[in-house]
Design an enzyme around this catalytic site. Structure first.
Site, PDB file in Angstrom:
ATOM      1  N   ASN A  38      43.318  59.051  70.988  1.00 32.47           N
ATOM      2  CA  ASN A  38      43.229  60.090  69.954  1.00 32.47           C
ATOM      3  C   ASN A  38      44.587  60.454  69.779  1.00 32.47           C
TER       4      ASN A  38
ATOM      5  N   SER B  43      45.623  52.101  65.599  1.00 29.28           N
ATOM      6  CA  SER B  43      44.812  52.641  66.640  1.00 29.28           C
ATOM      7  C   SER B  43      44.554  51.787  67.631  1.00 29.28           C
TER       8      SER B  43
ATOM      9  N   HIS C  93      38.669  53.293  56.981  1.00 29.41           N
ATOM     10  CA  HIS C  93      39.914  52.830  56.874  1.00 29.41           C
ATOM     11  C   HIS C  93      40.541  51.547  56.683  1.00 29.41           C
TER      12      HIS C  93
ATOM     13  N   HIS D  45      32.527  51.509  67.063  1.00 30.56           N
ATOM     14  CA  HIS D  45      31.753  51.020  65.862  1.00 30.56           C
ATOM     15  C   HIS D  45      32.083  49.450  65.706  1.00 30.56           C
TER      16      HIS D  45
ATOM     17  N   SER E  54      27.837  49.534  69.264  1.00 26.89           N
ATOM     18  CA  SER E  54      28.470  50.374  68.446  1.00 26.89           C
ATOM     19  C   SER E  54      28.167  51.794  69.063  1.00 26.89           C
TER      20      SER E  54
ATOM     21  N   GLU F 283      38.846  56.945  72.124  1.00 26.94           N
ATOM     22  CA  GLU F 283      39.324  57.031  70.791  1.00 26.94           C
ATOM     23  C   GLU F 283      39.334  58.135  69.987  1.00 26.94           C
TER      24      GLU F 283
ATOM     25  N   CYS G 285      42.735  58.264  55.483  1.00 24.91           N
ATOM     26  CA  CYS G 285      42.160  58.897  54.168  1.00 24.91           C
ATOM     27  C   CYS G 285      42.726  58.665  52.928  1.00 24.91           C
TER      28      CYS G 285
ATOM     29  N   LYS H 162      48.023  56.781  66.234  1.00 28.48           N
ATOM     30  CA  LYS H 162      46.533  56.695  66.107  1.00 28.48           C
ATOM     31  C   LYS H 162      46.268  57.860  65.123  1.00 28.48           C
TER      32      LYS H 162
ATOM     33  N   ASP I 246      34.327  55.422  72.119  1.00 25.73           N
ATOM     34  CA  ASP I 246      34.545  56.356  71.159  1.00 25.73           C
ATOM     35  C   ASP I 246      33.491  57.414  71.190  1.00 25.73           C
TER      36      ASP I 246
ATOM     37  N   ASP J  14      45.172  57.366  61.454  1.00 24.50           N
ATOM     38  CA  ASP J  14      43.742  57.697  60.899  1.00 24.50           C
ATOM     39  C   ASP J  14      43.633  58.649  60.051  1.00 24.50           C
ATOM     40  N   ASN J  15      43.814  59.941  60.215  1.00 27.24           N
ATOM     41  CA  ASN J  15      43.683  61.057  59.683  1.00 27.24           C
ATOM     42  C   ASN J  15      44.500  61.118  58.255  1.00 27.24           C
TER      43      ASN J  15
ATOM     44  N   SER K 190      26.993  52.417  61.942  1.00 26.15           N
ATOM     45  CA  SER K 190      28.345  51.964  61.629  1.00 26.15           C
ATOM     46  C   SER K 190      28.636  50.432  61.942  1.00 26.15           C
TER      47      SER K 190
HETATM   48  P1  NAD Z   1      43.397  69.744  61.206  1.00 23.20           P
HETATM   49  O1  NAD Z   1      42.970  70.961  62.146  1.00 23.20           O
HETATM   50  O2  NAD Z   1      44.614  69.024  60.948  1.00 23.20           O
HETATM   51  O3  NAD Z   1      43.068  70.327  59.741  1.00 23.20           O
HETATM   52  C1  NAD Z   1      41.952  71.070  59.164  1.00 23.20           C
HETATM   53  C2  NAD Z   1      42.174  72.194  58.232  1.00 23.20           C
HETATM   54  O4  NAD Z   1      41.238  72.951  57.732  1.00 23.20           O
HETATM   55  C3  NAD Z   1      43.220  73.453  59.042  1.00 23.20           C
HETATM   56  O5  NAD Z   1      44.607  73.263  58.471  1.00 23.20           O
HETATM   57  C4  NAD Z   1      42.449  74.495  59.014  1.00 23.20           C
HETATM   58  O6  NAD Z   1      43.491  75.599  58.865  1.00 23.20           O
HETATM   59  C5  NAD Z   1      41.816  74.203  57.700  1.00 23.20           C
HETATM   60  N1  NAD Z   1      40.338  74.947  57.561  1.00 23.20           N
HETATM   61  C6  NAD Z   1      39.609  75.422  58.602  1.00 23.20           C
HETATM   62  N2  NAD Z   1      38.708  76.226  58.205  1.00 23.20           N
HETATM   63  C7  NAD Z   1      38.868  76.360  56.600  1.00 23.20           C
HETATM   64  C8  NAD Z   1      38.130  76.819  55.682  1.00 23.20           C
HETATM   65  N3  NAD Z   1      37.192  77.764  55.987  1.00 23.20           N
HETATM   66  N4  NAD Z   1      38.662  76.923  54.564  1.00 23.20           N
HETATM   67  C9  NAD Z   1      39.536  76.256  54.466  1.00 23.20           C
HETATM   68  N5  NAD Z   1      40.547  75.369  55.192  1.00 23.20           N
HETATM   69  C10 NAD Z   1      40.130  75.447  56.414  1.00 23.20           C
HETATM   70  O7  NAD Z   1      41.976  68.380  61.356  1.00 23.20           O
HETATM   71  P2  NAD Z   1      42.284  67.174  60.578  1.00 23.20           P
HETATM   72  O8  NAD Z   1      42.775  66.248  61.534  1.00 23.20           O
HETATM   73  O9  NAD Z   1      42.665  67.367  59.292  1.00 23.20           O
HETATM   74  O10 NAD Z   1      40.572  66.731  60.686  1.00 23.20           O
HETATM   75  C11 NAD Z   1      39.703  67.453  59.818  1.00 23.20           C
HETATM   76  C12 NAD Z   1      38.312  66.879  59.937  1.00 23.20           C
HETATM   77  O11 NAD Z   1      38.349  65.388  59.584  1.00 23.20           O
HETATM   78  C13 NAD Z   1      37.885  66.609  61.553  1.00 23.20           C
HETATM   79  O12 NAD Z   1      36.538  67.156  61.440  1.00 23.20           O
HETATM   80  C14 NAD Z   1      38.191  65.278  61.617  1.00 23.20           C
HETATM   81  O13 NAD Z   1      37.262  64.765  62.864  1.00 23.20           O
HETATM   82  C15 NAD Z   1      37.909  64.309  60.632  1.00 23.20           C
HETATM   83  N6  NAD Z   1      38.405  63.265  60.336  1.00 23.20           N
HETATM   84  C16 NAD Z   1      37.746  62.433  59.402  1.00 23.20           C
HETATM   85  C17 NAD Z   1      38.124  61.212  59.051  1.00 23.20           C
HETATM   86  C18 NAD Z   1      37.574  60.362  58.113  1.00 23.20           C
HETATM   87  O14 NAD Z   1      37.812  59.182  58.212  1.00 23.20           O
HETATM   88  N7  NAD Z   1      36.609  60.739  57.297  1.00 23.20           N
HETATM   89  C19 NAD Z   1      39.217  60.580  59.719  1.00 23.20           C
HETATM   90  C20 NAD Z   1      40.023  61.535  60.764  1.00 23.20           C
HETATM   91  C21 NAD Z   1      39.574  62.776  61.017  1.00 23.20           C
HETATM   92  N1  9W4 Z   2      30.545  54.388  59.671  1.00 22.62           N
HETATM   93  C1  9W4 Z   2      29.519  54.815  59.224  1.00 22.62           C
HETATM   94  C2  9W4 Z   2      28.878  53.902  58.224  1.00 22.62           C
HETATM   95  C3  9W4 Z   2      27.887  54.101  57.391  1.00 22.62           C
HETATM   96  C4  9W4 Z   2      27.198  55.239  57.697  1.00 22.62           C
HETATM   97  C5  9W4 Z   2      22.325  58.810  57.527  1.00 22.62           C
HETATM   98  C6  9W4 Z   2      22.118  56.949  56.073  1.00 22.62           C
HETATM   99  C7  9W4 Z   2      33.604  55.613  61.750  1.00 22.62           C
HETATM  100  C8  9W4 Z   2      34.897  54.991  62.019  1.00 22.62           C
HETATM  101  C9  9W4 Z   2      35.095  53.534  61.799  1.00 22.62           C
HETATM  102  O1  9W4 Z   2      30.720  56.106  61.261  1.00 22.62           O
HETATM  103  C10 9W4 Z   2      31.291  55.509  60.781  1.00 22.62           C
HETATM  104  N2  9W4 Z   2      25.815  55.578  57.184  1.00 22.62           N
HETATM  105  C11 9W4 Z   2      25.578  56.739  57.436  1.00 22.62           C
HETATM  106  S1  9W4 Z   2      26.386  57.282  58.832  1.00 22.62           S
HETATM  107  C12 9W4 Z   2      27.391  56.143  58.730  1.00 22.62           C
HETATM  108  C13 9W4 Z   2      28.685  55.898  59.376  1.00 22.62           C
HETATM  109  N3  9W4 Z   2      24.409  57.401  56.929  1.00 22.62           N
HETATM  110  C14 9W4 Z   2      23.737  58.439  57.411  1.00 22.62           C
HETATM  111  O2  9W4 Z   2      21.738  57.836  56.127  1.00 22.62           O
HETATM  112  C15 9W4 Z   2      23.768  56.581  55.904  1.00 22.62           C
HETATM  113  C16 9W4 Z   2      32.516  54.718  61.233  1.00 22.62           C
HETATM  114  C17 9W4 Z   2      36.384  53.094  62.016  1.00 22.62           C
HETATM  115  N4  9W4 Z   2      37.008  52.162  61.350  1.00 22.62           N
HETATM  116  C18 9W4 Z   2      37.139  52.207  60.069  1.00 22.62           C
HETATM  117  O3  9W4 Z   2      37.301  53.222  59.545  1.00 22.62           O
HETATM  118  C19 9W4 Z   2      37.439  50.898  59.632  1.00 22.62           C
HETATM  119  N5  9W4 Z   2      37.206  50.100  60.635  1.00 22.62           N
HETATM  120  C20 9W4 Z   2      36.739  50.877  61.773  1.00 22.62           C
HETATM  121  O4  9W4 Z   2      36.279  50.208  62.747  1.00 22.62           O
HETATM  122  C21 9W4 Z   2      34.045  52.870  61.392  1.00 22.62           C
HETATM  123  C22 9W4 Z   2      32.683  53.413  60.905  1.00 22.62           C
END
Ligand code: NAD
Ligand code: 9W4
Length: 504
Positions: free
Chosen positions: A241, A433, A425, A75, A98, A216, A255, A246, A153, A250-251, A103
């Site tokens: 990862n 990371s 993030h 990204h 990217s 990543e 979040c 990391k 990534d 990240d997680n 992104s």
């Molecule tokens: P994880 O495995 O630690 O947690 C997922 C949880 O969901 C588990 O505890 C599991 O038991 C539970 N689960 C699964 N199915 C379920 C259901 N049907 N109902 C209720 N609970 C259920 O995984 P994680 O590290 O927390 O990551 C979760 C997701 O978030 C992944 O897809 C990951 O790629 C994504 N993620 C997103 C971001 C972000 O910035 N948005 C960042 C990191 C990871």
């Molecule tokens: N970003 C992203 C942004 C906009 C967006 C279709 C239109 C992940 C990790 C980091 O995926 C990322 N808009 C979308 S998809 C999408 C995705 N759509 C979907 O319709 C809009 C992304 C890592 N990271 C941070 O979290 C902070 N700095 C980083 O480098 C970045 C971007």
């Protein structure tokens, strides 16, 4: 067609761009205001990325990446721009794309291009443009050479080289008509065009230049592991990862910061005191719950795993099912990594104007396809409020205002809300990371030959080093082990301080 007969000026699919281009970069704009904005945001981010600053300072005179030619597919954001600047400060030559068509932050790409880096990235690329960019950054080096390292990534750059070479060795012509998806067809067309213009051994000769890859994300690591298991991985891979600094950052912490940030940017909805359901109490769920509780929301969770459910209970959270929540809850956040968590039928039963969003797996935790189906049948209407915020109005329900249909508010089309509605993030989280990424690249550049073609994580001392490099920012002061204490708990004074399988 032989290479000699191939048209030299062939353009790639519908991009209008030469298959192999000598452009120094391709970004959305290098308008002075955008470049200035990029430079200023990078300057601010740098101050929040102490791990990268520390590496720049530690290796100022040494240039440990001299001779490294790194193709990056990650990204193109402001934080990534700081990563690129760091790799260059350490002596590397870098070309970048990217890893997602949406992104790129165009001011980050402008900063990077303005610094003279060959970057091919803009927000809103088509799939054809995306794969064109990847091909340029991989293969079009200023001096006609090739990269010797990949920083990936998701694994797209690594995959292109592997598939290209495999089809050549199998004597098979890439065939876009046999693709299983629109994207695969673009990849195969790209490989077919390369074959027709550069002959039968382009990737076979290209691949041996590559000495390693650092990856990543979970998806990319999974793809690498499948290759390693099958014995088809062409070079060693470092799994960034699964460094603790990391994945937990990240997680959980990423979040925690970005969930309420996204909800607040998207809506003026008060979070405090609202009944909110977080589906999934893994790492992302834990960060999300902290985020919402920070605003004093009344949070409950759903879980399938008794250990995570017990953890939630021990934190004073009710563990319920989504069916229990429907009549009374105001907001829903999916964080499971699983599919079909909130169905269209669930949304039929939700309170009027309940907010629904996803921070977990990319796009199918919330059943957007089911909603679209209902829309096709005329049972639901979609009303766009602003980009990434939509009201879905159920026409046949009776628990909306005045006994009419109710609505739900869906953020970011059910995709990752913290990226669709906010900027993901914070820099400090990305610093943890990306410091792992730089250490992985140094390790591969200096020692790739001592690794097998397998997937490894960085040793725990380096994970600890990443944490160490960030401590000063918080004014944290570590207690130093005495020799006696170290031998009592059976560790080295200099670390690592925990066994490999310790759960933090
Ligand atoms: P994880 O495995 O630690 O947690 C997922 C949880 O969901 C588990 O505890 C599991 O038991 C539970 N689960 C699964 N199915 C379920 C259901 N049907 N109902 C209720 N609970 C259920 O995984 P994680 O590290 O927390 O990551 C979760 C997701 O978030 C992944 O897809 C990951 O790629 C994504 N993620 C997103 C971001 C972000 O910035 N948005 C960042 C990191 C990871
Ligand atoms: N970003 C992203 C942004 C906009 C967006 C279709 C239109 C992940 C990790 C980091 O995926 C990322 N808009 C979308 S998809 C999408 C995705 N759509 C979907 O319709 C809009 C992304 C890592 N990271 C941070 O979290 C902070 N700095 C980083 O480098 C970045 C971007």
């Amino acid at each position: 067609m032989s290479a000699a007969l191939a048209p030299k000026s062939r353009t790639f699919m519908n991009t209008g761009l030469p298959l192999f281009s000598d452009l120094p970069h391709k970004v959305a704009s290098l308008d002075a205001d955008l470049v200035r904005f990029g430079h200023k945001e990078v300057e601010l981010a740098l101050h929040e990325m102490p791990g990268l600053v520390a590496l720049q300072e530690e290796y100022a005179g040494q240039k440990p990446l001299a001779g490294a030619r790194i193709m990056g597919s990650l990204h193109m954001t402001i934080q990534t721009a700081v990563l690129i600047d760091t790799l260059i400060a350490l002596g590397a030559e870098v070309q970048w794309v990217s890893c997602n068509i949406f992104s790129t932050q165009d001011h980050a790409a402008a900063h990077t291009a303005d610094n003279g880096v060959r970057v091919f990235a803009w927000k809103g690329e088509t799939l054809e443009e995306y794969w064109w960019c990847t091909l340029q950054a991989l293969t079009m080096w200023k001096d006609g050479g090739a990269p010797n390292l990949i920083l990936d990534d998701g694994g797209d750059a690594t995959m292109l080289v592997h598939i290209g070479r495999e089809l050549e060795l199998a004597g098979e012509l890439p065939d876009p008509t046999k693709a299983g998806s629109e994207e695969e067809a673009v990849v195969l067309q790209c490989l077919l065009d390369v074959r027709e213009t550069r002959g039968n051994e382009f990737w076979t000769q290209f691949a041996p230049n590559l000495r390693g890859v650092s990856e990543e994300t979970t998806t990319g690591v999974h793809r690498l592991q499948q290759r390693a298991d099958a014995g088809t991985l062409l070079f060693p891979a470092i799994n960034v990862n699964d460094s603790v600094t990391k994945s937990k950052f990240d997680n959980v912490y990423g979040c925690r910061h970005s969930l309420v940030d996204a909800i607040m940017r998207a809506t003026d909805f008060l979070i405090s005191g609202k009944r909110t359901l977080v589906c999934g109490f893994g790492d992302v769920g834990k960060g999300s719950v902290q985020s919402l509780r920070g605003q004093q929301a009344k949070v409950s969770v759903t879980e399938i795993d008794p250990i995570c459910a017990l953890q939630a209970s021990m934190q004073g959270l009710d563990v319920i099912t989504i069916e229990d929540a429907l009549p009374t809850f105001d907001m829903y956040v999916t964080a499971t990594g699983n599919k079909g968590i909130i169905t269209a039928k669930h949304m039929v039963g939700m309170k009027h104007n309940a907010i629904v969003c996803n921070i977990g797996h990319f796009d199918n935790e919330i059943d957007m396809a089911g909603l679209e189906e209902m829309r096709g049948l005329g049972e639901v209407e979609k009303i766009d409020i602003k980009p990434q915020v939509a009201e879905w109005r159920f026409k046949n329900t009776t628990h909306g205002p005045g006994g009419r249909g109710h609505s739900v508010i869906i953020l970011a089309e059910g995709r990752l809300v913290n990226l669709g509605c906010a900027t993901g993030h914070p820099s400090l989280v990305m610093s943890a990371s990306f410091t792992n990424q730089v250490l992985a690249q140094i390790e591969l550049h200096q020692n790739a030959d001592s690794y097998e073609n397998k997937v490894t994580v960085l040793p725990k001392v380096l994970d600890e080093k990443v944490a160490h490099l960030h401590l000063q920012k918080f004014g944290a002061k570590l207690t130093v082990l005495s020799e006696e204490q170290a031998s009592y708990i059976d560790v080295d004074v200099a670390g690592p301080y925990k066994p490999t399988n310790y759960r933090y």
